[in-house]
Design a protein around this motif. Sequence first.
Motif, mmCIF file in Angstrom:
data_model
loop_
_atom_site.group_PDB
_atom_site.id
_atom_site.type_symbol
_atom_site.label_atom_id
_atom_site.label_comp_id
_atom_site.label_asym_id
_atom_site.label_seq_id
_atom_site.Cartn_x
_atom_site.Cartn_y
_atom_site.Cartn_z
ATOM 1 N N ALA B 193 0.854 -1.197 0.000
ATOM 2 C CA ALA B 193 0.000 0.000 0.000
ATOM 3 C C ALA B 193 0.887 1.242 0.000
ATOM 4 C CB ALA B 193 -0.902 -0.008 1.239
ATOM 5 N N TRP B 194 0.618 2.142 -0.929
ATOM 6 C CA TRP B 194 1.449 3.341 -1.095
ATOM 7 C C TRP B 194 1.097 4.416 -0.080
ATOM 8 C CZ3 TRP B 194 5.483 3.848 -4.450
ATOM 9 C CH2 TRP B 194 5.579 2.909 -5.477
ATOM 10 N N SER B 195 2.133 5.079 0.431
ATOM 11 C CA SER B 195 1.885 6.292 1.207
ATOM 12 C C SER B 195 1.446 7.390 0.239
ATOM 13 C CB SER B 195 3.156 6.721 1.944
ATOM 14 O OG SER B 195 4.158 7.098 1.009
ATOM 15 N N PRO B 196 0.705 8.400 0.718
ATOM 16 C CA PRO B 196 0.206 9.442 -0.185
ATOM 17 C C PRO B 196 1.325 10.210 -0.895
ATOM 18 C CG PRO B 196 -0.960 9.515 1.906
ATOM 19 C CD PRO B 196 0.151 8.537 2.083
ATOM 20 N N ASN B 197 2.528 10.258 -0.313
ATOM 21 C CA ASN B 197 3.618 10.960 -1.009
ATOM 22 C C ASN B 197 4.375 10.041 -1.973
ATOM 23 O OD1 ASN B 197 5.237 9.364 0.597
ATOM 24 N ND2 ASN B 197 6.111 11.046 1.792
ATOM 25 N N ALA B 198 3.903 8.819 -2.140
ATOM 26 C CA ALA B 198 4.452 7.855 -3.109
ATOM 27 C C ALA B 198 5.907 7.508 -2.837
ATOM 28 C CB ALA B 198 4.281 8.351 -4.546
ATOM 29 N N GLN B 199 6.366 7.701 -1.593
ATOM 30 C CA GLN B 199 7.754 7.374 -1.289
ATOM 31 C C GLN B 199 7.894 6.139 -0.409
ATOM 32 O OE1 GLN B 199 9.630 10.912 0.247
ATOM 33 N NE2 GLN B 199 9.252 12.048 -1.639
ATOM 34 N N LEU B 201 6.145 2.340 1.072
ATOM 35 C CA LEU B 201 5.173 1.261 0.917
ATOM 36 C C LEU B 201 4.947 0.611 2.279
ATOM 37 C CD1 LEU B 201 6.233 -0.671 -2.320
ATOM 38 C CD2 LEU B 201 4.064 0.512 -1.948
ATOM 39 N N ALA B 202 3.686 0.459 2.647
ATOM 40 C CA ALA B 202 3.357 -0.412 3.767
ATOM 41 C C ALA B 202 3.047 -1.776 3.158
ATOM 42 C CB ALA B 202 2.151 0.123 4.531
ATOM 43 N N TYR B 203 3.395 -2.836 3.855
ATOM 44 C CA TYR B 203 3.079 -4.170 3.352
ATOM 45 C C TYR B 203 3.059 -5.158 4.506
ATOM 46 C CZ TYR B 203 8.202 -4.521 3.468
ATOM 47 O OH TYR B 203 9.520 -4.492 3.865
ATOM 48 N N VAL B 204 2.534 -6.334 4.215
ATOM 49 C CA VAL B 204 2.525 -7.413 5.197
ATOM 50 C C VAL B 204 3.617 -8.404 4.824
ATOM 51 C CG1 VAL B 204 1.209 -9.352 6.134
ATOM 52 C CG2 VAL B 204 0.063 -7.174 5.635
ATOM 53 N N SER B 205 4.434 -8.759 5.776
ATOM 54 C CA SER B 205 5.453 -9.772 5.523
ATOM 55 C C SER B 205 5.452 -10.783 6.662
ATOM 56 C CB SER B 205 6.836 -9.116 5.403
ATOM 57 O OG SER B 205 7.831 -10.124 5.355
ATOM 58 N N PHE B 206 5.586 -12.045 6.287
ATOM 59 C CA PHE B 206 5.661 -13.134 7.278
ATOM 60 C C PHE B 206 7.114 -13.525 7.514
ATOM 61 C CE2 PHE B 206 1.185 -14.652 7.695
ATOM 62 C CZ PHE B 206 0.588 -13.841 6.735
ATOM 63 N N GLU B 207 8.040 -12.644 7.200
ATOM 64 C CA GLU B 207 9.460 -13.006 7.231
ATOM 65 C C GLU B 207 9.944 -13.490 8.589
ATOM 66 O OE1 GLU B 207 11.780 -8.855 7.209
ATOM 67 O OE2 GLU B 207 10.050 -8.875 5.907
ATOM 68 N N GLU B 208 9.275 -13.090 9.682
ATOM 69 C CA GLU B 208 9.663 -13.599 10.995
ATOM 70 C C GLU B 208 8.733 -14.727 11.441
ATOM 71 O OE1 GLU B 208 9.887 -10.013 13.296
ATOM 72 O OE2 GLU B 208 11.954 -9.645 12.664
ATOM 73 N N ILE B 213 3.237 -5.889 9.886
ATOM 74 C CA ILE B 213 3.130 -4.795 8.921
ATOM 75 C C ILE B 213 4.386 -3.943 9.015
ATOM 76 C CG2 ILE B 213 1.846 -2.705 8.319
ATOM 77 C CD1 ILE B 213 -0.671 -4.141 9.428
ATOM 78 N N TYR B 214 4.977 -3.714 7.855
ATOM 79 C CA TYR B 214 6.186 -2.900 7.771
ATOM 80 C C TYR B 214 5.915 -1.687 6.893
ATOM 81 C CZ TYR B 214 8.515 -7.174 9.372
ATOM 82 O OH TYR B 214 8.889 -8.289 10.083
ATOM 83 N N VAL B 215 6.727 -0.648 7.100
ATOM 84 C CA VAL B 215 6.730 0.498 6.192
ATOM 85 C C VAL B 215 8.150 0.651 5.687
ATOM 86 C CG1 VAL B 215 6.569 3.004 6.064
ATOM 87 C CG2 VAL B 215 4.762 1.702 7.198
ATOM 88 N N GLN B 216 8.293 0.719 4.372
ATOM 89 C CA GLN B 216 9.633 0.792 3.775
ATOM 90 C C GLN B 216 9.712 1.943 2.795
ATOM 91 O OE1 GLN B 216 11.193 -2.990 2.470
ATOM 92 N NE2 GLN B 216 12.611 -2.051 1.017
ATOM 93 N N ASN B 217 10.811 2.709 2.899
ATOM 94 C CA ASN B 217 11.067 3.766 1.926
ATOM 95 C C ASN B 217 11.575 3.108 0.641
ATOM 96 O OD1 ASN B 217 12.799 5.734 0.425
ATOM 97 N ND2 ASN B 217 12.061 7.104 2.043
ATOM 98 N N ILE B 218 10.933 3.397 -0.486
ATOM 99 C CA ILE B 218 11.292 2.671 -1.710
ATOM 100 C C ILE B 218 12.624 3.141 -2.284
ATOM 101 C CG2 ILE B 218 8.875 2.204 -2.314
ATOM 102 C CD1 ILE B 218 9.287 4.290 -4.635
#
Lengths: 211, 416
Positions: B193-199, B201-208, B213-218
Amino acid sequence: MRKTTIRTTFTVLMSAIALTACSSQSVKETIGSGGDIKKPVVSSKTNNGATNGTLNPDGSSKVSTSEQNGSNFNYLPGSNNDPNNTQDITLAGLNDPNNLLSQRVIYFDYNRSSIRPEYMVLINTHSKLLAKYPNLKMRLEGHADERGSREYNVALSEARSQSVKNIMVAQGPRSDQLKTIGFGEEVPVVSGHSPSAWQKNRRVEIKYDDY
Amino acid sequence: MANTNKYKFLLTVLLFISSTVAIAELELRISKTSDDGIPIYLANIPGGANGIIEADLKRSGRFTVVNRSKINNLPPYGSVLNGGAYSNIADYIVRGKPLNGGLEVELTSTSDNAKTIYKISSNSNSRRVAHQAADKIYEKITREKGAFDTRLAYVTVTNKTSDNRLFRLYVSDSDGHRPKAILTSRLPVMSPAWSPNAQQLAYVSFEENTSAIYVQNIFTGQKRKISARDGINGAPAWSPDGNRLAMSLSINGSPDIYVANVNNGRLTRVTTSSAIDTEPAWSGTNSIIFTSNRGGSPQLYRISAAGGTAQRLTFDGKYNSAADIANKKLAFVRGNRGAFNIAIRSVNNSGADTLSNGQLDESPTLSPNGAMVAYTTLKNGDNTLAVVSDNAKSRQFLTSPVGDVREPAWSPYLNQ
């Protein structure tokens, strides 16, 4: 983790093999509620008297225990009222293909999280193992088929693992021995877009830490 | 591995070096285009920008690009063009030339010979220059902002049913070009899911091995964990002001909608049903549309972001879910008679149109102007992306040569 995944895959595989291999034993052609697909119903009974669970393409399933000699699994939790009789419910049973404990997959109906009655014996047996070994930990991993939206399927698959957990904790284990997780439709065991593929993917996998 | 990709991505952005990671380069296949759209003629532009502009305009479902052979005596750009001479062939003519690494594009209306010239400055991604030109042309003619110079996020998976399965989260241009993996994991990654400033992404990861839910700067790859509570951490959706994330959590039993403040982490519970409540989408700053099966089947409901009583929005079909909202349009999944398709309606009116015709279509995401919807569909047994115009007159497929492509998320407008 890896080991148990392989094992559950194996169980599903065995079910699939049982489906095809036993087709000469007792196959009925029925029309399911879908009305358009012929679904053979197979009940499996292996020759050596092993306990076996089968999955039918129409979504029904059977956990059967053979009365024949040769079975080293003679405890029927569902019909035994003595809670102390857990002699066959042992950790060793987890790795014994003739023990009901080696069966680790519970299947579900489409868009449902309720437990089919035929799985009560299986669930109770695992529950009694947990109660007997308080340090034993279990993960209940829920899954959905690919139909419908992905996050809804995460919720649905979590509800499935919760259904199993709710039955189990009523049998004695501490609730912190069980962890539930919903993987949604993200981790299918089989690809394909048929009713039988969907049925195999609608499941809860019982996974023991270290076993 | 993730670090390597991050590093590569950074290099690409900062040093304009083309990345070697091209595993999921998507191939564009045009399935159908509008044959009764606004007729427009695109002259050749040295460097090929006209091809990118053509695909963009076609994707909107609002234009019919006139066959090149229809005009063979068009004056080259720089020479005088009398638009009226071509008014029986096209309503608009586009000519142009590269300019200082950017583009100069002229739009001529053949009805009155009115000309507008756009100068697009250079960009490290030369394709963005052409997309920006297409946006100018689109806006001038339709009076609606263009959304071609945007991005898509999507998830790929290889070896879907084996223990070697690999999930990747990608960001590409809106036409699938220039994909960059920003996350690789052996465990599921979903719901970008994109933040409104398009910089971000929030996403769901099962990595652990549990959902979070994580937020990552693209651009920088910098990543932080927003929610890893017991049970489900799913379906993140940014509020329009970018300060809050709506999500589905099951900490109190059944999945409910919550809103987390991204800055201070404070959590507000929005729904309290004992049913499944998930897939929130913001409708303005104070209202959330979500999926719930509280009525027995999954349907869309609307509720205030502060909580309260939910109002049911969908009544047709046994399965309505996965709302996405842009420019007052609502796209969602509609299941009927065993098929799942993408439907679109106005947020405020009932009466939806079906936009797709696959068997198992899902994950609709609207372009920020609401003119197009990207979604996931099955093609030859694998999931692939499709883009359909809101009038269903144009459809393009973005297919991957390897594995499954799914869960597109269309970015907001880019801030240059």
